[in-house]
Design an enzyme around this catalytic site. Sequence first.
Site, PDB file in Angstrom:
ATOM      1  N   TYR A  77     -10.226  -4.713   3.545  1.00 48.26           N
ATOM      2  CA  TYR A  77      -9.185  -4.113   3.897  1.00 48.26           C
ATOM      3  C   TYR A  77      -9.752  -2.547   3.223  1.00 48.26           C
ATOM      4  CZ  TYR A  77      -4.806  -1.896   6.125  1.00 48.26           C
ATOM      5  OH  TYR A  77      -3.691  -1.209   6.704  1.00 48.26           O
ATOM      6  N   ARG A 136       0.778  -1.363   0.024  1.00 49.75           N
ATOM      7  CA  ARG A 136       0.076   0.023  -0.013  1.00 49.75           C
ATOM      8  C   ARG A 136       0.879   1.373  -0.163  1.00 49.75           C
ATOM      9  NH1 ARG A 136      -5.151  -0.100   2.679  1.00 49.75           N
ATOM     10  NH2 ARG A 136      -4.587   1.866   4.009  1.00 49.75           N
ATOM     11  N   GLU A 148      -2.536   6.293  19.798  1.00 48.49           N
ATOM     12  CA  GLU A 148      -3.330   4.985  18.929  1.00 48.49           C
ATOM     13  C   GLU A 148      -2.698   3.783  19.172  1.00 48.49           C
ATOM     14  OE1 GLU A 148      -4.553   5.697  15.038  1.00 48.49           O
ATOM     15  OE2 GLU A 148      -4.284   3.614  14.356  1.00 48.49           O
TER      16      GLU A 148
END
Length: 366
Positions: free
Chosen positions: A346, A170, A298
């Site tokens: 995804y 990605r 996070e």
Amino acid sequence: MKYDYLLVGSGLYAGVFAYHMIKKGRKCLVVEKRNHLGGNVYCESIEGINVHKYGAHIFHTSNKKVWDFVNGLAEFNRYTNSPIANYKGEIYNLPFNMNTFSRLWNIKTPKEAEAIIRRQREDIQGEPANLEEQAISLVGRDIYEKLIKGYTEKQWGRECKELPSFIIKRLPVRYTYDNNYFNDLYQGIPIGGYNVIINKLFQGCDIILDTDYLENREKWNSKAETVVYTGPIDAYFDYRYGELEYRSVRFETEILDEPNYQGNAVVNYTDRDVPYTRIIEHKHFEFGTQPKTVISKEYSDAWVKGMEPYYPVNNDNNQKLYCKYKELADKEKNVIFGGRLAEYKYYDMDKVIESAMNRLEKLEII
Ligand code: FAD
Ligand code: UDP
């Protein structure tokens, strides 16, 4: 029967579906488990800042139809995602590009960078078998060790050797001085936050919040001709074949009495020793000038039943299990399964919108 469609969940998939159906005069009822609309793109206003409650969401796409559609709902700003990585206090630009290479190896030209990476990938022969091999063959061992290994293992809770290589594909790798995280043609953040879009998508629907469809599905089914289910597919079938795996995410959000904490919307912490994966400073998505700032640390968590599922874990085992559930879903009458959780994909936001549009095209609504 009162409604044409019962939408289970109120994320982007359900929203795009509802928007077009309402335009065609169909009646829609939304049942949402959470206490607000929007699924994972929901924003909460804190100190005048749109806080991305379920993690940083940057809209990017190369699909003109999708881009035109969202721009019809909100104006987009010129935000370009350029995260930085903090590895034990050293700062690097992402995605991997000439700024990263130059900082790391004190070099200037693409030729020099290519030569170093070529040397470092020599031990990987043939097609990369897993994420570790894929990463080393893309950017060499130094970057793998400093910027990929720790982050990825925190994010996915397993060794890079046990992860599929597509996860890392990605990310762009560029031999230019270009810090844009995405290759897409279009990118930005809706001015006023994602709720502007969400509120328009669900206009005209009847909405029931704080309600889990699965706890009383017969009652809800009886209210509509067709169900559009956007929750987890394995939950729909009562985990008949077992649980699909997800990763969950936890956020620790703080309000700080200072205008600018980290100078960037996203800073990734790529070493293993820092327990969180990244810190988001929300105001920078909209170039905010408020006197205070809001940050979210996070943390990535293994998912267990009862938690919010965030990321599908698309390895071979889960994919096989998903196919079994998909067979059941295909046989289900008057139910449409769509979105990140029901399709177990995804997906980015634009892909979810595209998926809903494809479905609407099949139904000859658009
Ligand atoms: P969701 O938004 O998950 O909506 C599903 C809804 O269904 C939820 O509101 C849920 O509460 C509800 N629901 C589930 N089960 C039930 C039930 N039984 N009864 C009632 N309601 C139910 N995409 C990008 O393009 N750019 C990004 O930068 C980006 N960043 C991301 C960061 C994080 C941390 C995560 C997790 C995702 C990110 N994404 C990003 C992906 C993006 O969030 C998704 O593609 C999109 O929001 C999915 O929309 P959806 O409608 O499929 O699902
Ligand atoms: N990644 C990494 N280091 C980083 C950022 C990302 O190794 O600093 C890897 C990690 O494996 C992650 C993948 O690249 O899962 C994809 O990153 P992206 O930012 O697209 O993930 P998202 O959180 O948007 O799903």
